[in-house]
Write a protein that holds these residues in place. Sequence first.
Motif, PDB file in Angstrom:
ATOM      1  N   ALA A  14       0.834  -1.211   0.000  1.00 52.21           N
ATOM      2  CA  ALA A  14       0.000   0.000   0.000  1.00 52.21           C
ATOM      3  C   ALA A  14       0.859   1.248   0.000  1.00 52.21           C
ATOM      4  CB  ALA A  14      -0.958  -0.014   1.185  1.00 52.21           C
ATOM      5  N   VAL A  17       2.470   3.253  -5.430  1.00 48.61           N
ATOM      6  CA  VAL A  17       2.196   2.457  -6.631  1.00 48.61           C
ATOM      7  C   VAL A  17       1.014   1.518  -6.394  1.00 48.61           C
ATOM      8  CG1 VAL A  17       3.152   0.758  -8.235  1.00 48.61           C
ATOM      9  CG2 VAL A  17       4.570   2.667  -7.451  1.00 48.61           C
ATOM     10  N   PRO A  39       1.272   0.206   7.658  1.00 49.51           N
ATOM     11  CA  PRO A  39       0.190   1.131   7.296  1.00 49.51           C
ATOM     12  C   PRO A  39       0.286   1.538   5.827  1.00 49.51           C
ATOM     13  CG  PRO A  39       1.986   2.321   8.327  1.00 49.51           C
ATOM     14  CD  PRO A  39       2.422   0.878   8.270  1.00 49.51           C
ATOM     15  N   GLY A  43       6.218   2.350   3.654  1.00 47.91           N
ATOM     16  CA  GLY A  43       7.484   1.968   2.998  1.00 47.91           C
ATOM     17  C   GLY A  43       8.184   3.195   2.452  1.00 47.91           C
ATOM     18  N   PHE A 227      18.973  10.255   1.335  1.00 50.68           N
ATOM     19  CA  PHE A 227      18.649  11.113   2.488  1.00 50.68           C
ATOM     20  C   PHE A 227      17.945  12.381   2.010  1.00 50.68           C
ATOM     21  CE2 PHE A 227      22.150   8.704   4.343  1.00 50.68           C
ATOM     22  CZ  PHE A 227      21.699   8.496   5.637  1.00 50.68           C
ATOM     23  N   ARG A 319      15.188   3.617  -2.274  1.00 49.58           N
ATOM     24  CA  ARG A 319      14.537   3.580  -3.588  1.00 49.58           C
ATOM     25  C   ARG A 319      14.584   2.150  -4.144  1.00 49.58           C
ATOM     26  NH1 ARG A 319      18.224   7.793  -3.597  1.00 49.58           N
ATOM     27  NH2 ARG A 319      17.349   9.886  -3.731  1.00 49.58           N
ATOM     28  N   HIS A 344      10.405   1.226  -9.270  1.00 49.89           N
ATOM     29  CA  HIS A 344      10.375   2.551  -9.901  1.00 49.89           C
ATOM     30  C   HIS A 344      11.489   3.473  -9.424  1.00 49.89           C
ATOM     31  CE1 HIS A 344       6.307   0.971 -10.499  1.00 49.89           C
ATOM     32  NE2 HIS A 344       6.124   1.856 -11.442  1.00 49.89           N
ATOM     33  N   GLY A 346      13.743   6.147  -8.103  1.00 49.49           N
ATOM     34  CA  GLY A 346      13.497   7.474  -7.523  1.00 49.49           C
ATOM     35  C   GLY A 346      12.340   8.208  -8.169  1.00 49.49           C
ATOM     36  N   ILE A 349       6.655   7.928  -7.201  1.00 48.17           N
ATOM     37  CA  ILE A 349       5.490   8.769  -6.928  1.00 48.17           C
ATOM     38  C   ILE A 349       4.973   9.295  -8.269  1.00 48.17           C
ATOM     39  CG2 ILE A 349       4.597  10.743  -5.621  1.00 48.17           C
ATOM     40  CD1 ILE A 349       5.845   8.376  -3.924  1.00 48.17           C
TER      41      ILE A 349
HETATM   42  C1  LIG Z   1      15.056  10.170  -0.493  1.00 52.88           C
HETATM   43  C2  LIG Z   1      14.068   9.786  -1.556  1.00 52.88           C
HETATM   44  C3  LIG Z   1      13.487  10.769  -2.351  1.00 52.88           C
HETATM   45  C4  LIG Z   1      12.563  10.413  -3.318  1.00 52.88           C
HETATM   46  N1  LIG Z   1      11.969  11.408  -4.071  1.00 52.88           N
HETATM   47  C5  LIG Z   1      11.055  11.076  -5.015  1.00 52.88           C
HETATM   48  C6  LIG Z   1      10.416  12.078  -5.773  1.00 52.88           C
HETATM   49  O1  LIG Z   1      10.622  13.259  -5.561  1.00 52.88           O
HETATM   50  N2  LIG Z   1       9.541  11.694  -6.746  1.00 52.88           N
HETATM   51  C7  LIG Z   1       9.256  10.380  -6.997  1.00 52.88           C
HETATM   52  O2  LIG Z   1       8.479  10.085  -7.901  1.00 52.88           O
HETATM   53  N3  LIG Z   1       9.839   9.401  -6.269  1.00 52.88           N
HETATM   54  C8  LIG Z   1      10.729   9.719  -5.293  1.00 52.88           C
HETATM   55  N4  LIG Z   1      11.336   8.742  -4.573  1.00 52.88           N
HETATM   56  C9  LIG Z   1      11.057   7.357  -4.902  1.00 52.88           C
HETATM   57  C10 LIG Z   1       9.704   6.938  -4.399  1.00 52.88           C
HETATM   58  O3  LIG Z   1       9.567   7.292  -3.029  1.00 52.88           O
HETATM   59  C11 LIG Z   1       9.519   5.430  -4.621  1.00 52.88           C
HETATM   60  O4  LIG Z   1       9.785   5.098  -5.975  1.00 52.88           O
HETATM   61  C12 LIG Z   1       8.073   5.047  -4.321  1.00 52.88           C
HETATM   62  O5  LIG Z   1       7.716   5.468  -3.023  1.00 52.88           O
HETATM   63  C13 LIG Z   1       7.881   3.547  -4.434  1.00 52.88           C
HETATM   64  O6  LIG Z   1       6.538   3.309  -4.089  1.00 52.88           O
HETATM   65  P1  LIG Z   1       6.018   1.832  -3.987  1.00 52.88           P
HETATM   66  O7  LIG Z   1       4.545   1.906  -3.740  1.00 52.88           O
HETATM   67  O8  LIG Z   1       6.489   1.047  -5.173  1.00 52.88           O
HETATM   68  O9  LIG Z   1       6.801   1.209  -2.746  1.00 52.88           O
HETATM   69  P2  LIG Z   1       6.588   1.448  -1.155  1.00 52.88           P
HETATM   70  O10 LIG Z   1       6.079   2.783  -0.855  1.00 52.88           O
HETATM   71  O11 LIG Z   1       7.847   1.019  -0.495  1.00 52.88           O
HETATM   72  O12 LIG Z   1       5.419   0.418  -0.826  1.00 52.88           O
HETATM   73  C14 LIG Z   1       5.657  -0.982  -0.798  1.00 52.88           C
HETATM   74  C15 LIG Z   1       4.816  -1.532   0.305  1.00 52.88           C
HETATM   75  O13 LIG Z   1       4.890  -2.958   0.250  1.00 52.88           O
HETATM   76  C16 LIG Z   1       4.730  -3.431   1.561  1.00 52.88           C
HETATM   77  N5  LIG Z   1       5.201  -4.813   1.639  1.00 52.88           N
HETATM   78  C17 LIG Z   1       6.426  -5.277   1.324  1.00 52.88           C
HETATM   79  N6  LIG Z   1       6.476  -6.611   1.509  1.00 52.88           N
HETATM   80  C18 LIG Z   1       5.256  -6.991   1.953  1.00 52.88           C
HETATM   81  C19 LIG Z   1       4.682  -8.242   2.330  1.00 52.88           C
HETATM   82  N7  LIG Z   1       5.387  -9.392   2.293  1.00 52.88           N
HETATM   83  N8  LIG Z   1       3.396  -8.263   2.753  1.00 52.88           N
HETATM   84  C20 LIG Z   1       2.653  -7.121   2.799  1.00 52.88           C
HETATM   85  N9  LIG Z   1       3.164  -5.906   2.453  1.00 52.88           N
HETATM   86  C21 LIG Z   1       4.432  -5.853   2.030  1.00 52.88           C
HETATM   87  C22 LIG Z   1       5.568  -2.461   2.396  1.00 52.88           C
HETATM   88  O14 LIG Z   1       5.168  -2.472   3.741  1.00 52.88           O
HETATM   89  C23 LIG Z   1       5.306  -1.134   1.696  1.00 52.88           C
HETATM   90  O15 LIG Z   1       4.292  -0.379   2.340  1.00 52.88           O
HETATM   91  C24 LIG Z   1      12.229   9.061  -3.538  1.00 52.88           C
HETATM   92  C25 LIG Z   1      12.782   8.081  -2.723  1.00 52.88           C
HETATM   93  C26 LIG Z   1      13.693   8.437  -1.723  1.00 52.88           C
HETATM   94  C27 LIG Z   1      14.251   7.368  -0.855  1.00 52.88           C
END
Ligand SMILES: Cc1cc2nc3c(=O)[nH]c(=O)nc-3n(C[C@H](O)[C@H](O)[C@H](O)COP(=O)(O)OP(=O)(O)OC[C@H]3O[C@@H](n4cnc5c(N)ncnc54)[C@H](O)[C@@H]3O)c2cc1C
Length: 385
Positions: A14, A17, A39, A43, A227, A319, A344, A346, A349
């Motif tokens: 959640a 993405v 929550p 992540g 960071f 990331r 995805h 960096g 979002i």
């Molecule tokens: C410092 C920093 C700056 C960034 N700035 C930007 C920006 O400006 N613009 C941008 O587009 N991106 C940015 N990013 C990148 C962006 O934050 C990530 O690409 C994005 O948040 C990934 O989202 P996600 O939903 O794929 O993963 P996440 O948000 O990590 O969600 C994955 C979820 O899966 C859950 N999960 C994992 N394993 C399990 C399991 N076995 N069972 C149940 N749940 C599980 C986790 O708990 C987590 O909540 C930045 C990243 C960092 C670190």
Amino acid sequence: MSKPFTCDVVVVGAGMVGAACTLYAARAGLDVALVDRGPVAGGTTGAGEGNLLVSDKEPGPELDLALLSGRLWVDLAEATELASAIEYEAKGGVVVAATPEGLTALETFAAGQRAAGVAAVPVAADRLHDLEPQLAPGLAGAVHYPQDAQVMPALAAAHLVRASGARLLTGRTVTEVLRTADGSARGVRTDRGEIHAPAVVNAAGTWGSAVAALAGVSLPVLPRRGFVLVTEPLPRLVRHKVYAADYVADVASDSAALQTSPVVEGTAAGPILIGASRERVGFDRSFSLPALRELAAGATRLFPFLSGVRALRTYLGFRPYMPDHLPAIGPDPRVPGLFHACGHEGAGIGLATGTGHLLAQILTGRTPDLDLAPFRPDRFPQEAV
Ligand SMILES: Cc1cc2nc3c(=O)[nH]c(=O)nc-3n(C[C@H](O)[C@H](O)[C@H](O)COP(=O)(O)OP(=O)(O)OC[C@H]3O[C@@H](n4cnc5c(N)ncnc54)[C@H](O)[C@@H]3O)c2cc1C
């Protein structure tokens, strides 16, 4: 242990993405369950910034996805009240070059982007301060990207989940991808019961390789630490997302060593966010003074007034890095019924809306708006899992 239940699609993760996949799949008429061990936005989504960028992407599949995603973010932001709820701001980006050579390279890069549909407007050195009055003197010039925008990622994820109307199951860890006798996915087992569905979406971000392994397939998603330095709240002194042209090279680099390039932006709430560092050190959460020093020094070079501003806190995130810097989006031919939407890096979002939209098209048997071949989950050599 809850009783098993059945739905059309179970989305694992959640973050931003998973939230977008849930919204678009639900809008396409599917009954969706979204499950996370923590929550919403616990992540990487809760540990990054919220820039929705086209400016840092070279022509190719990622830029096409960013352009599609940007249009979808605008559509979402135009929906009643969502824009303010997710702090959507069409602020634009400004990429600055310090030297004439840097400016030539930046303008060549921008010309390629323009040909691919990006609005990229050259800014001469003597007009730079009209856009950003506080910028350092003596810079060679810049390119202004009006399509760059910003959201508050945790709010955006939460509001997209709410808007989807889907079942949200937090505090449940997925421990197994259930399979039929012929090997197809048929749902997930969690530590609090089973969820049965003919489609399972791996939206587990940086943990996408672990969830793929639960289905017996390899997917090389690795953590790339970053960071963010957060200043005290200030009046709006930085109007755009402003960064140095060498940021683009850092993003594209495969180096595991620490890299920093200044990225500075104001927020609606007042604090200025300063990035960006990149390093591959596994899931090491230690504080790094060298990384933070470099961030502060780089930002102060761009905006000298920052030398008199207090940094209040710092945070870090991991990331979801894939070796070719492209996410995995689409069906996994190795396990029918398994779909991936992760990796995805960096840009997760920004790219979330396009990813969710394309995945919903696939899940409902439609032809996706973009060719998904560059994002194939099985494009890497299969490793033992
Ligand atoms: C410092 C920093 C700056 C960034 N700035 C930007 C920006 O400006 N613009 C941008 O587009 N991106 C940015 N990013 C990148 C962006 O934050 C990530 O690409 C994005 O948040 C990934 O989202 P996600 O939903 O794929 O993963 P996440 O948000 O990590 O969600 C994955 C979820 O899966 C859950 N999960 C994992 N394993 C399990 C399991 N076995 N069972 C149940 N749940 C599980 C986790 O708990 C987590 O909540 C930045 C990243 C960092 C670190």
